[in-house]
Design a protein around this motif. Structure first.
Motif: not given
Length: 307
Positions: A101-106
Motif C-alpha cells: 500500500y505504500g508510495e513509489g514504484t514497485p
C-alpha cells in the motif's frame, strides 16, 4: 522478483507471492535464517551451561552439564532467540503491508521491503518514514537559478533549488525519527541535486546500520540476561546439593559510575540485606529475579553471606 510480485492488484495474492519468494514461515520469519538460528541456540545453551557450572564451582560443587536442573537456563536461551525471531517476523509482515500500500514504484517498494529484513518493527517504521520523505523531495521539480552578480560584485554561479517546502516534509517526520535520523534526513533534503539513486543509497546504508545496531544491542541484552539466569541456576543447584549454605544471599550491584541510571541505583538500597536465592529483588519496575532491569542495564548479582 519482489517488484514483479508487488506489481499486482490483488493484495492477498501479493502477500502469498512475497511469502514464497522470501521463504517466510508462519511467523513471518525467513526460512533460510532458521539453520543459523538453530546453531546460535546451541551456542547459547552451551554458554548458559558453562556459566551455571562456573557459578556452582564458587560453592565447590561440580555441575553435571546434562543435569535436568539446567532446564531454566536452557529455556532462557531459547526464549531470547524466540523473541528476536518474533520481532523480526513482525517487522517483515509490516514491511509487506507497506510494500503493498505504500508510495513509489514497485521496484522502490520492493527495495524497501528487502531493507526491512532483520530490523525491528520500530526500525522498519522509521526507515519507511525516511523513505517517504525522500520520495516527496526527489519527486519535486528543480528550478535553475541563473548565474548572477551580488551587490558587492561577487560572481555567484548558477544553482538549483527544489520547489518543495522541506520544512513541511521534516515537520511530518517529527516524533517518528531519532535525533540522528532527523539530522541525516535534513542533510539529504538540503541537497537540491539529490537523485532517487542517492536516496536509495542513503536508505541502504542506514538500513545496514540499523540492522547491525539491533543485532549487537539485542545480543548484548540477551546474553546479559542469560548469564544472570545461568548464575542463579548454578547457585541454586549447588545449594540443593548442600554445597552452599542455606543462609546465602544474593546482592544487586550497579556498575558504580556516573552512567548508572537513578532507578538502577535504587535497587541495592531497596534490598539492603540482599535476597534469598529463590526470592526476587524489589525494584522501581516491580519484582525482578535478576538483571537486566531495562535496556542497556549493566547491573549484576553477586553472592555473599549476610554480614
Amino acid at each position: 522478483m519482489l517488484a514483479s510480485a508487488i506489481d499486482d492488484i490483488d493484495a492477498n495474492h501479493i502477500r502469498d507471492q512475497l511469502g514464497i519468494i522470501l521463504g517466510l514461515d508462519d511467523a513471518g520469519f525467513p526460512d533460510d535464517l532458521a539453520a543459523p538460528f538453530g546453531d546460535g541456540l546451541a551456542v547459547l545453551i552451551t554458554l548458559a551451561g558453562a556459566i551455571a557450572a562456573l557459578a556452582a564451582s564458587q560453592a565447590r560443587h561440580t555441575l553435571n552439564p546434562n543435569s535436568a536442573s539446567l532446564r531454566d537456563a536452557n529455556a532462557a536461551a531459547a526464549a531470547f532467540l524466540t523473541a528476536f525471531r518474533g520481532g523480526t517476523g513482525d517487522a517483515v509482515r509490516a514491511a509487506i503491508e507497506s510494500a503493498i500500500y505504500g508510495e513509489g514504484t514497485p521496484a522502490s517498494r520492493a527495495a524497501q521491503l528487502r531493507r526491512a529484513i532483520g530490523l525491528s518493527v520500530k526500525q522498519a517504521t522509521s526507515l519507511e518514514i525516511m523513505r517517504e520523505a525522500l520520495l516527496a523531495y526527489t519527486a519535486a521539480p528543480r528550478t535553475r537559478i541563473p548565474a548572477r552578480t551580488d551587490a558587492t560584485g561577487k560572481r555567484i554561479a548558477a544553482t538549483y533549488i527544489r520547489n518543495v517546502d522541506t520544512r513541511a516534509i521534516l515537520a511530518g517526520t517529527r516524533g517518528h525519527l531519532s535525533a540522528a535520523q532527523s539530522r541525516m534526513l535534513a542533510k539529504a533534503l538540503a541537497n537540491p541535486n539529490l537523485t532517487a539513486a542517492d536516496a536509495d543509497a542513503i536508505l541502504d546504508g542506514h538500513a545496514a546500520a540499523l540492522r547491525r545496531h539491533r543485532i549487537q544491542a539485542t545480543l548484548a541484552e540477551g546474553i546479559h540476561g542469560l548469564a544472570e539466569q545461568a548464575k542463579l541456576t548454578g547457585w541454586t543447584i549447588a545449594q540443593r546439593f548442600g554445597a552452599l549454605p542455606a543462609d546465602q544471599r544474593r546482592y544487586w550491584h550497579t556498575a558504580g559510575d556516573e552512567r548508572v541510571r537513578h532507578a538502577h541505583s535504587q535497587v541495592p538500597a531497596m534490598n539492603p540485606v540482599g535476597v534469598a536465592l529463590g526470592d526476587p529483588f524489589q525494584t522501581p519496575f516491580g519484582p525482578r529475579m535478576s538483571p537486566p532491569l531495562e535496556w542497556g542495564c549493566r547491573c549484576s548479582v553477586r553472592l555473599a553471606r549476610p554480614a
